[in-house]
Scaffold this active site. Structure first.
Site, PDB file in Angstrom:
ATOM      1  N   ALA A  40      51.787  33.347  48.792  1.00  0.00           N
ATOM      2  CA  ALA A  40      52.507  34.604  48.571  1.00  0.00           C
ATOM      3  C   ALA A  40      51.545  35.707  48.144  1.00  0.00           C
ATOM      4  CB  ALA A  40      53.595  34.397  47.515  1.00  0.00           C
ATOM      5  N   ASP A 255      42.659  35.392  46.262  1.00  0.00           N
ATOM      6  CA  ASP A 255      43.776  35.586  47.203  1.00  0.00           C
ATOM      7  C   ASP A 255      43.803  37.027  47.720  1.00  0.00           C
ATOM      8  OD1 ASP A 255      44.470  32.986  46.496  1.00  0.00           O
ATOM      9  OD2 ASP A 255      45.874  33.671  44.962  1.00  0.00           O
ATOM     10  N   GLY A 290      48.222  39.686  35.916  1.00  0.00           N
ATOM     11  CA  GLY A 290      49.128  39.119  36.935  1.00  0.00           C
ATOM     12  C   GLY A 290      48.424  39.062  38.270  1.00  0.00           C
TER      13      GLY A 290
HETATM   14  O1  RIB Z   1      45.185  31.958  43.009  1.00  0.00           O
HETATM   15  C1  RIB Z   1      46.076  32.243  41.971  1.00  0.00           C
HETATM   16  C2  RIB Z   1      47.359  31.493  42.147  1.00  0.00           C
HETATM   17  O2  RIB Z   1      47.113  30.114  42.054  1.00  0.00           O
HETATM   18  C3  RIB Z   1      48.402  31.798  41.102  1.00  0.00           C
HETATM   19  O3  RIB Z   1      49.220  32.883  41.441  1.00  0.00           O
HETATM   20  C4  RIB Z   1      49.137  30.475  40.957  1.00  0.00           C
HETATM   21  O4  RIB Z   1      50.464  30.539  41.344  1.00  0.00           O
HETATM   22  C5  RIB Z   1      48.339  29.466  41.771  1.00  0.00           C
HETATM   23  O5  RIB Z   1      48.919  29.162  42.964  1.00  0.00           O
END
Ligand code: RIB
Length: 305
Positions: A40, A255, A290
Site C-alpha cells: 500500500a 517504499d 508515519g
Molecule cells: O516499509 C514500512 C512498512 O513495513 C510499514 O508500513 C509496515 O506496515 C510494514 O509493512
C-alpha cells in the site's frame, strides 16, 4: 498502468527513547495509527507522483474496520482499490517503534495478507505497458505467479526484496531473479540475496553487480543517506545522491523510493531520472511521522520540475 500486488497494513507506532532489545520494556507516552504495508505504501507513493487513475492495487484485507479504512485510504490517494479482496483473516497490522534518530523496528502480523492469491488478478490486467510492483509481504509463490504472467505479457517487473524471508532458499532467489527486470534492495538485502545464491560479495556494490549479471536485470540499491546505486546487467553503474535531511521517521522511506521509481519508470523516462526521483521522494517522506504522511506529490519534487 502501475499494478501493485502487495500488503496492506495498519501501523501502530510508538516513539521510544531506545528500541528495546529482547527481554526489555520501554515506555512511550502514546501511539499513533497510520496506514502502511509495503504494498500500500508503494501504491500511494506512486499515485502521488503518477496521478489519480494510474495505479491499481491488488491484495487482501479483513472484514474489519482496519480493512475498511485501508481501502478508503487507497481511494483517497487516487489508487484503484477494486482488486483488493476481503478475507476471513484480520487486516494486517504492524507494530512499530521509532527512536529519537528516526530509526525503526517493525513486527508485522500478516493476517489477511498471507491469503492473497494470484487468482485475484484477472488475465486482462497483464499487458506490455504494465509495470508490476512486488515486495515480500505476500506468499512468495503467488507473487511469483503474478510476476510470470506479467513477464509473459512483456510487462515490466519491479520487485523489492523486503522484508528478506527468514528462510530464503537459493531456488527462491533464482526464480525471483529470472522473472524480474528491476530488483530493489537495501545494502543488507543485496548481500543476503547474493549469499543465498552462493555469491561471496564483500560489499553491496559488488553484490548488486553480481545479482544484476546473474538475473540479466537492473539491481538498484537504496543506501539511505548515501543515495542510490543502479547496476545494469552489463555492469554499468548509475548513482543518485540523497538530499541531506534530518529524519523524523524513516518508516516507509524504501517504499516511497520504489513508488516514485515505478511512477517515473512507467513514463518511459531514463533510469537516472527514476533514481533521482526515488531519492528525493524518500528524503521528503522522512520529514514526517508515519509511512505515508510525508510522501510527496509530484509538484513538490524539484527533480521532476
Ligand atoms: O516499509 C514500512 C512498512 O513495513 C510499514 O508500513 C509496515 O506496515 C510494514 O509493512
Amino acid at each position: 498502468m502501475i499494478l501493485v500486488f502487495g500488503s496492506l497494513n495498519v501501523d501502530l507506532v510508538a516513539q521510544v527513547p531506545v528500541i528495546p532489545g529482547p527481554g526489555r520494556t520501554v515506555l512511550s507516552p502514546s501511539y499513533q495509527t497510520h496506514f502502511g504495508g509495503k504494498g500500500a505504501n508503494q501504491a500511494v507513493a506512486a499515485a502521488r507522483i503518477a496521478g489519480p487513475g494510474r495505479v491499481r492495487m491488488a491484495g487482501r484485507v479483513g472484514r474489519d474496520g482496519f480493512g475498511d479504512s485501508a481501502i478508503q485510504n487507497l481511494r483517497a490517494n487516487g489508487v484503484d482499490a477494486d482488486l483488493v479482496v476481503r478475507a476471513d483473516e484480520p487486516t494486517g497490522c504492524a507494530f512499530i517503534t521509532v527512536d529519537q534518530a528516526g530509526e525503526n523496528a517493525i513486527t508485522v502480523a500478516s493476517g489477511a495478507n498471507m491469503t492473497a492469491s494470484a487468482d485475484d488478478l484477472p488475465a486482462e490486467l497483464f499487458s506490455s505497458d504494465s509495470v508490476l510492483v512486488l515486495q515480500m509481504e505476500l506468499p512468495f509463490t503467488q507473487a511469483l505467479t503474478v510476476a510470470r504472467r506479467t513477464a509473459s505479457a512483456s510487462g515490466t517487473v519491479v520487485w523489492t526484496l523486503a522484508p528478506v524471508p527468514e528462510k530464503m532458499t537459493p531456488e527462491m532467489v533464482s526464480e525471483l531473479l529470472a522473472v524480474t527486470d528491476h530488483l530493489l534492495v537495501n545494502e543488507h538485502e543485496a548481500l543476503d540475496a547474493a549469499t543465498a545464491i552462493g555469491i561471496a560479495a564483500s560489499d553491496y556494490e559488488t553484490a548488486a553487480a553480481d545479482l544484476a549479471k546473474a538475473g540479466g536485470l537492473t539491481c538498484i540499491v537504496t543506501a539511505g543517506a548515501q543515495g542510490a546505486l543502479a547496476v545494469t546487467a552489463d555492469g554499468a553503474r548509475r548513482r543518485a545522491p540523497a538530499p541531506r535531511i534530518t529524519p523524523v521517521d524513516t518508516t516507509g522511506a524504501g517504499d516511497t523510493f520504489v513508488g516514485a521509481f515505478a511512477a517515473i519508470l512507467s513514463e518511459g523516462v531514463s533510469l537516472q531520472r527514476a533514481l533521482e526521483a526515488g531519492c528525493e521522494a524518500a528524503a521528503l517522506k522522512c520529514l514526517k511521522a508515519g509511512a505515508q504522511t510525508g510522501m510527496p506529490m509530484r509538484h513538490a519534487m524539484s527533480s521532476l520540475a
